[in-house]
Design a protein around this motif. Structure first.
Motif, PDB file in Angstrom:
ATOM      1  N   VAL A 164       0.907  -1.236   0.038  1.00 26.59           N
ATOM      2  CA  VAL A 164      -0.037   0.055   0.048  1.00 26.59           C
ATOM      3  C   VAL A 164       0.946   1.160   0.053  1.00 26.59           C
ATOM      4  CG1 VAL A 164      -1.615   1.285   1.244  1.00 26.59           C
ATOM      5  CG2 VAL A 164      -2.054  -1.240   1.042  1.00 26.59           C
ATOM      6  N   LYS A 165       2.135   1.238   0.714  1.00 35.22           N
ATOM      7  CA  LYS A 165       2.852   2.300   0.724  1.00 35.22           C
ATOM      8  C   LYS A 165       3.484   2.641  -0.560  1.00 35.22           C
ATOM      9  CE  LYS A 165       3.866   2.044   5.684  1.00 35.22           C
ATOM     10  NZ  LYS A 165       4.810   1.684   6.626  1.00 35.22           N
ATOM     11  N   ARG A 166       3.641   1.591  -1.345  1.00 35.48           N
ATOM     12  CA  ARG A 166       4.484   1.704  -2.851  1.00 35.48           C
ATOM     13  C   ARG A 166       3.435   2.119  -3.793  1.00 35.48           C
ATOM     14  NH1 ARG A 166       6.945  -3.707  -1.625  1.00 35.48           N
ATOM     15  NH2 ARG A 166       5.713  -4.305  -3.531  1.00 35.48           N
ATOM     16  N   LEU A 167       2.149   2.262  -3.371  1.00 40.68           N
ATOM     17  CA  LEU A 167       0.984   2.583  -4.458  1.00 40.68           C
ATOM     18  C   LEU A 167       1.548   3.908  -5.039  1.00 40.68           C
ATOM     19  CD1 LEU A 167      -2.167   1.366  -3.156  1.00 40.68           C
ATOM     20  CD2 LEU A 167      -1.076   0.316  -5.001  1.00 40.68           C
ATOM     21  N   VAL A 168       1.339   4.070  -6.367  1.00 42.44           N
ATOM     22  CA  VAL A 168       1.512   5.349  -7.029  1.00 42.44           C
ATOM     23  C   VAL A 168       0.150   5.927  -7.338  1.00 42.44           C
ATOM     24  CG1 VAL A 168       2.470   6.703  -9.155  1.00 42.44           C
ATOM     25  CG2 VAL A 168       3.416   4.858  -8.036  1.00 42.44           C
ATOM     26  N   TYR A 169      -0.302   7.129  -7.149  1.00 37.49           N
ATOM     27  CA  TYR A 169      -1.458   7.617  -7.315  1.00 37.49           C
ATOM     28  C   TYR A 169      -1.651   8.583  -8.603  1.00 37.49           C
ATOM     29  CZ  TYR A 169      -2.154   5.774  -2.722  1.00 37.49           C
ATOM     30  OH  TYR A 169      -2.297   4.829  -1.520  1.00 37.49           O
ATOM     31  N   PRO A 170      -2.658   8.360  -9.342  1.00 41.74           N
ATOM     32  CA  PRO A 170      -2.711   9.253 -10.418  1.00 41.74           C
ATOM     33  C   PRO A 170      -3.063  10.751 -10.057  1.00 41.74           C
ATOM     34  CG  PRO A 170      -5.014   8.071 -10.242  1.00 41.74           C
ATOM     35  CD  PRO A 170      -4.130   7.515  -9.013  1.00 41.74           C
ATOM     36  N   SER A 171      -2.620  11.795 -10.940  1.00 44.90           N
ATOM     37  CA  SER A 171      -2.993  12.882 -10.922  1.00 44.90           C
ATOM     38  C   SER A 171      -4.245  13.351 -11.133  1.00 44.90           C
ATOM     39  CB  SER A 171      -2.136  13.823 -11.816  1.00 44.90           C
ATOM     40  OG  SER A 171      -2.254  13.420 -13.294  1.00 44.90           O
ATOM     41  N   ALA A 172      -4.939  14.480 -11.133  1.00 41.34           N
ATOM     42  CA  ALA A 172      -6.264  14.857 -11.495  1.00 41.34           C
ATOM     43  C   ALA A 172      -6.539  14.770 -12.948  1.00 41.34           C
ATOM     44  CB  ALA A 172      -6.538  16.355 -10.915  1.00 41.34           C
ATOM     45  N   SER A 173      -5.499  15.181 -13.664  1.00 38.50           N
ATOM     46  CA  SER A 173      -5.472  15.003 -15.185  1.00 38.50           C
ATOM     47  C   SER A 173      -5.814  13.548 -15.624  1.00 38.50           C
ATOM     48  CB  SER A 173      -4.486  15.715 -15.960  1.00 38.50           C
ATOM     49  OG  SER A 173      -3.267  15.173 -15.480  1.00 38.50           O
ATOM     50  N   GLU A 174      -4.920  12.598 -14.862  1.00 42.20           N
ATOM     51  CA  GLU A 174      -5.120  11.267 -15.322  1.00 42.20           C
ATOM     52  C   GLU A 174      -6.518  10.555 -14.804  1.00 42.20           C
ATOM     53  OE1 GLU A 174      -0.561   9.598 -14.731  1.00 42.20           O
ATOM     54  OE2 GLU A 174      -1.578  10.339 -12.907  1.00 42.20           O
ATOM     55  N   LYS A 175      -6.934  11.174 -13.664  1.00 43.17           N
ATOM     56  CA  LYS A 175      -8.432  10.824 -13.475  1.00 43.17           C
ATOM     57  C   LYS A 175      -9.402  11.253 -14.294  1.00 43.17           C
ATOM     58  CE  LYS A 175      -7.673  10.580  -8.290  1.00 43.17           C
ATOM     59  NZ  LYS A 175      -7.688  11.121  -7.203  1.00 43.17           N
ATOM     60  N   THR A 176      -9.421  12.388 -14.790  1.00 44.52           N
ATOM     61  CA  THR A 176     -10.148  12.803 -16.064  1.00 44.52           C
ATOM     62  C   THR A 176      -9.989  12.190 -17.130  1.00 44.52           C
ATOM     63  OG1 THR A 176      -9.932  15.065 -14.912  1.00 44.52           O
ATOM     64  CG2 THR A 176     -10.799  14.918 -17.098  1.00 44.52           C
ATOM     65  N   MET A 177      -8.800  11.913 -17.497  1.00 44.65           N
ATOM     66  CA  MET A 177      -8.843  11.056 -18.636  1.00 44.65           C
ATOM     67  C   MET A 177      -9.399   9.698 -18.712  1.00 44.65           C
ATOM     68  SD  MET A 177      -5.187  10.156 -20.907  1.00 44.65           S
ATOM     69  CE  MET A 177      -5.318  10.967 -22.325  1.00 44.65           C
ATOM     70  N   GLU A 178      -9.274   8.981 -17.347  1.00 49.11           N
ATOM     71  CA  GLU A 178     -10.073   7.768 -17.063  1.00 49.11           C
ATOM     72  C   GLU A 178     -11.164   7.845 -17.385  1.00 49.11           C
ATOM     73  OE1 GLU A 178      -9.771   3.834 -14.183  1.00 49.11           O
ATOM     74  OE2 GLU A 178      -9.749   6.146 -13.277  1.00 49.11           O
ATOM     75  N   PHE A 179     -11.784   8.945 -16.720  1.00 45.29           N
ATOM     76  CA  PHE A 179     -13.378   9.167 -16.679  1.00 45.29           C
ATOM     77  C   PHE A 179     -13.655   9.156 -18.196  1.00 45.29           C
ATOM     78  CE2 PHE A 179     -17.007  11.937 -16.856  1.00 45.29           C
ATOM     79  CZ  PHE A 179     -17.693  11.249 -16.268  1.00 45.29           C
ATOM     80  N   TRP A 180     -13.016   9.993 -18.957  1.00 49.91           N
ATOM     81  CA  TRP A 180     -13.418  10.262 -20.394  1.00 49.91           C
ATOM     82  C   TRP A 180     -13.354   8.838 -21.094  1.00 49.91           C
ATOM     83  CZ3 TRP A 180     -11.045   9.988 -24.961  1.00 49.91           C
ATOM     84  CH2 TRP A 180     -11.790  10.560 -26.017  1.00 49.91           C
TER      85      TRP A 180
END
Length: 184
Positions: A164-180
């Protein structure tokens, strides 16, 4: 390094805690089989009773969180969080194969003083085994190919606190792209 998407449905996101704090284990006593699956088609295997680990709910050594690998097709009522895990990781998954609707990988106890193993149907109830992310993705693909829709257990996994500590989290723009991408 390649990454895979992990999905967590929890208001607090990817937070580690003892087993008792994870919603997936509420009222259940999980058993972890200290074996790694190296062949997705090898089911009905035997284990020594000493390979079974039943941690106490408050055991901090087993802190982690449950999540889903790459996809989750059920309706979720909680907030969805995304994190990325290195593809070469080894994770805990359900002790069920993609064969025959979920035949367990391990369902027998090998007793050294007895000539043959004894089948124990309770081994398939709430047991977890280790598997590489690559194999877990392949198991999901093979299930989808055969059955279509995914039950939640096929992509369900348990990450240990260090993962869990090694997880990389997406930026806001990556979240928007995934939603799109999902909508189109």
């Amino acid at each position: 390094m390649q990454f895979v998407k992990m999905i967590r449905f929890d208001q607090n996101g990817f937070t580690s805690g003892p087993l008792k704090s994870d919603p997936i284990f509420k009222g259940r006593e999980p058993v972890f089989i200290n074996r790694e699956i190296d062949n997705l088609f090898h089911t009905g295997q035997s284990i020594y009773p000493s390979e079974m680990i039943q941690p106490r709910y408050t055991d901090r050594q087993w802190s982690g969180c449950s999540c889903y690998l790459e996809e989750f097709t059920q309706v979720a009522t909680e907030t969805r969080h995304i994190g990325f895990l290195p593809r070469e990781s080894v994770i805990w998954v359900r002790n069920k194969s993609h064969l025959g609707g979920g035949i367990p990988y391990f369902n027998r106890f090998f007793q050294p003083l007895v000539e043959k193993a004894t089948v124990d149907d309770t081994l398939i109830i709430d047991t977890w085994v280790k598997m590489t992310v690559e194999d877990a993705l392949e198991r999901t693909y093979l299930w989808k190919k055969e059955y279509g829709s995914l039950p939640d257990w096929i992509t369900e996994c348990y990450l240990m606190e260090e993962q869990v500590k090694r997880l990389v989290y997406p930026s806001a723009s990556e979240k928007t792209m995934e939603f799109w991408l999902i909508k189109n």
